[in-house]
Design an enzyme around this catalytic site. Structure first.
Site, mmCIF file in Angstrom:
data_model
loop_
_atom_site.group_PDB
_atom_site.id
_atom_site.type_symbol
_atom_site.label_atom_id
_atom_site.label_comp_id
_atom_site.label_asym_id
_atom_site.label_seq_id
_atom_site.Cartn_x
_atom_site.Cartn_y
_atom_site.Cartn_z
ATOM 1 N N ILE A 134 22.464 10.837 -54.515
ATOM 2 C CA ILE A 134 21.707 11.899 -55.967
ATOM 3 C C ILE A 134 20.146 11.157 -55.948
ATOM 4 O O ILE A 134 19.674 11.838 -57.321
ATOM 5 C CB ILE A 134 22.889 11.840 -56.911
ATOM 6 N N LYS A 159 13.254 4.846 -43.785
ATOM 7 C CA LYS A 159 13.843 5.757 -44.496
ATOM 8 C C LYS A 159 13.679 6.515 -45.548
ATOM 9 O O LYS A 159 13.624 7.753 -45.539
ATOM 10 C CB LYS A 159 15.222 5.165 -44.508
ATOM 11 N N ASP A 203 13.268 -4.914 -52.565
ATOM 12 C CA ASP A 203 15.432 -5.407 -52.102
ATOM 13 C C ASP A 203 15.239 -5.302 -53.501
ATOM 14 O O ASP A 203 15.475 -6.958 -53.645
ATOM 15 C CB ASP A 203 15.261 -6.523 -51.297
ATOM 16 N N ASN A 232 19.439 3.646 -60.910
ATOM 17 C CA ASN A 232 20.343 4.783 -59.590
ATOM 18 C C ASN A 232 20.862 3.837 -58.403
ATOM 19 O O ASN A 232 21.763 3.978 -58.481
ATOM 20 C CB ASN A 232 19.640 5.727 -59.343
ATOM 21 N N SER A 251 26.651 3.967 -64.401
ATOM 22 C CA SER A 251 27.477 3.199 -64.406
ATOM 23 C C SER A 251 28.835 4.295 -63.650
ATOM 24 O O SER A 251 28.812 5.018 -62.315
ATOM 25 C CB SER A 251 28.548 2.922 -65.990
ATOM 26 N N TYR A 307 33.620 -3.896 -58.013
ATOM 27 C CA TYR A 307 33.112 -2.505 -58.189
ATOM 28 C C TYR A 307 33.460 -2.202 -59.620
ATOM 29 O O TYR A 307 32.182 -2.335 -60.407
ATOM 30 C CB TYR A 307 33.707 -1.617 -57.224
ATOM 31 N N LYS A 341 29.874 -1.622 -62.731
ATOM 32 C CA LYS A 341 30.263 -0.232 -63.022
ATOM 33 C C LYS A 341 30.070 -1.095 -64.960
ATOM 34 O O LYS A 341 29.471 -0.291 -65.630
ATOM 35 C CB LYS A 341 30.882 0.648 -62.785
#
Length: 326
Positions: free
Chosen positions: A40, A64, A82, A109, A163, A190, A194
């Protein structure tokens, strides 16, 4: 406490970037989108650049990034960074500030999800380190430029932190954020990361609002992207996301968004006129999400109160400052 009151935006789960950006002119604005060359993130860059913004994409893999952004129309530049390396983050911020006299939009993001235990920085658990602390250090380093831009007449400076509904898996592990004791749980790790992203937006808004800027956190929705790269098909079948044949399950197909739709809430939070006088709130499906009912915490379009609590936001800010200073 955040009010989390809906704006009745008129947008929703299936809104596309062109819907939320209709009539938005970002000419002369400068944006940074971390992770802007994957999933996204590419669509977020495409939307902002298409609306006239100059977009800088920090990249760990320049080759990339160049390939993935090759079809994006507009003013897009790639710079090296990084998030797992604070010296790299600060070098990026220094170079950016030397080349630009403004920063209107910072979109945090980039992210990783449910990866095996690994450590970055000063021994940080990787998900907390990359998803939260790297972005925290980046925002700190860019704060003077954000504040300067926010003070300009007519400016609309915003910081958007991605988040996830995964924040409902865990509050901040205040006594052991880096999993130095006990058995590591990649999903709780995780969830903590978030929650940290949502609390970061609350803390950032407190600081930025003094100068006229705003910050928000966003759950982009369920989307099949490279974010799932650490999960094998067997685990995704167990989660109900995939069938045995590797295709999206019927349930996931109804719930998941397309990659373009996955960028819409970020773009809405970054540009919606309805949010000019708001801030610190958690957004989902292109609107402000409601506070979760403690009796029914798993409901979609809600945020757990602990993820938007101003006292927790200040506690996390102070803890993060210590961690990135070490």
């Amino acid at each position: 406490m955040s009010t989390q009151q809906s704006t009745n935006s008129g947008f929703g789960h299936g809104s596309e970037p062109q819907d939320v950006l209709e009539g938005i002119d970002l000419t002369g604005k400068v944006a940074i989108v971390t992770g802007g060359y994957s999933g996204i993130g590419v669509e977020t860059v495409r939307g902002l650049a298409g609306a006239g913004a100059k977009v800088i994409v920090p990249a760990r893999n320049r080759e990339k990034a160049t390939a993935n952004l090759s079809d994006v129309v507009g003013d897009v530049a790639i710079m090296d960074m990084d998030l797992a390396d604070l010296s790299s983050v600060r070098a990026f911020a220094d170079q950016f500030a030397s080349e630009h006299d403004r920063l209107d939009l910072l979109i945090n993001n980039a992210g990783i999800m449910a990866c095996p235990l690994s450590r970055v920085g000063a021994g940080w658990e990787q998900q907390f380190g990359v998803n939260h602390l790297g972005h925290f250090a980046l925002a700190q380093a860019l704060m003077p430029l954000l504040e300067k831009t926010a003070k300009e007449p007519g400016s609309d400076v915003r910081v958007v932190a991605l988040s996830s509904t995964g924040h409902k898996l865990s509050d901040i592990r205040w006594d052991d954020p880096n999993w130095e004791s006990g058995e590591y749980d990649k999903w709780q790790a995780y969830g903590q990361a978030k929650t940290a992203d949502a609390l970061f937006a609350v803390g950032m808004n407190t600081r930025l609002a003094q100068h006229g800027g705003r910050a928000f956190s966003v759950h982009p929705g369920g989307i099949a992207t490279p974010l799932q790269r650490h999960l094998d098909n067997e685990e995704m079948v167990a989660l109900g996301w995939m069938n045995e044949d590797g295709e999206l399950s019927e349930q996931a197909a109804k719930m998941f968004k397309s990659v373009t739709q996955g960028a819409s809430t970020t773009l809405w939070a970054a540009t919606a006129p309805a949010l000019r006088d708001r801030g610190g709130e958690y957004c989902e499906d292109c609107d402000i999400a409601a506070l979760a009912d403690p009796e029914n915490p798993s409901r979609y379009n809600t945020v757990q109160p602990y993820a938007v609590d101003p006292d927790s936001a200040e506690r996390l800010w102070a803890m993060s400052e210590e961690m990135v200073a070490s």
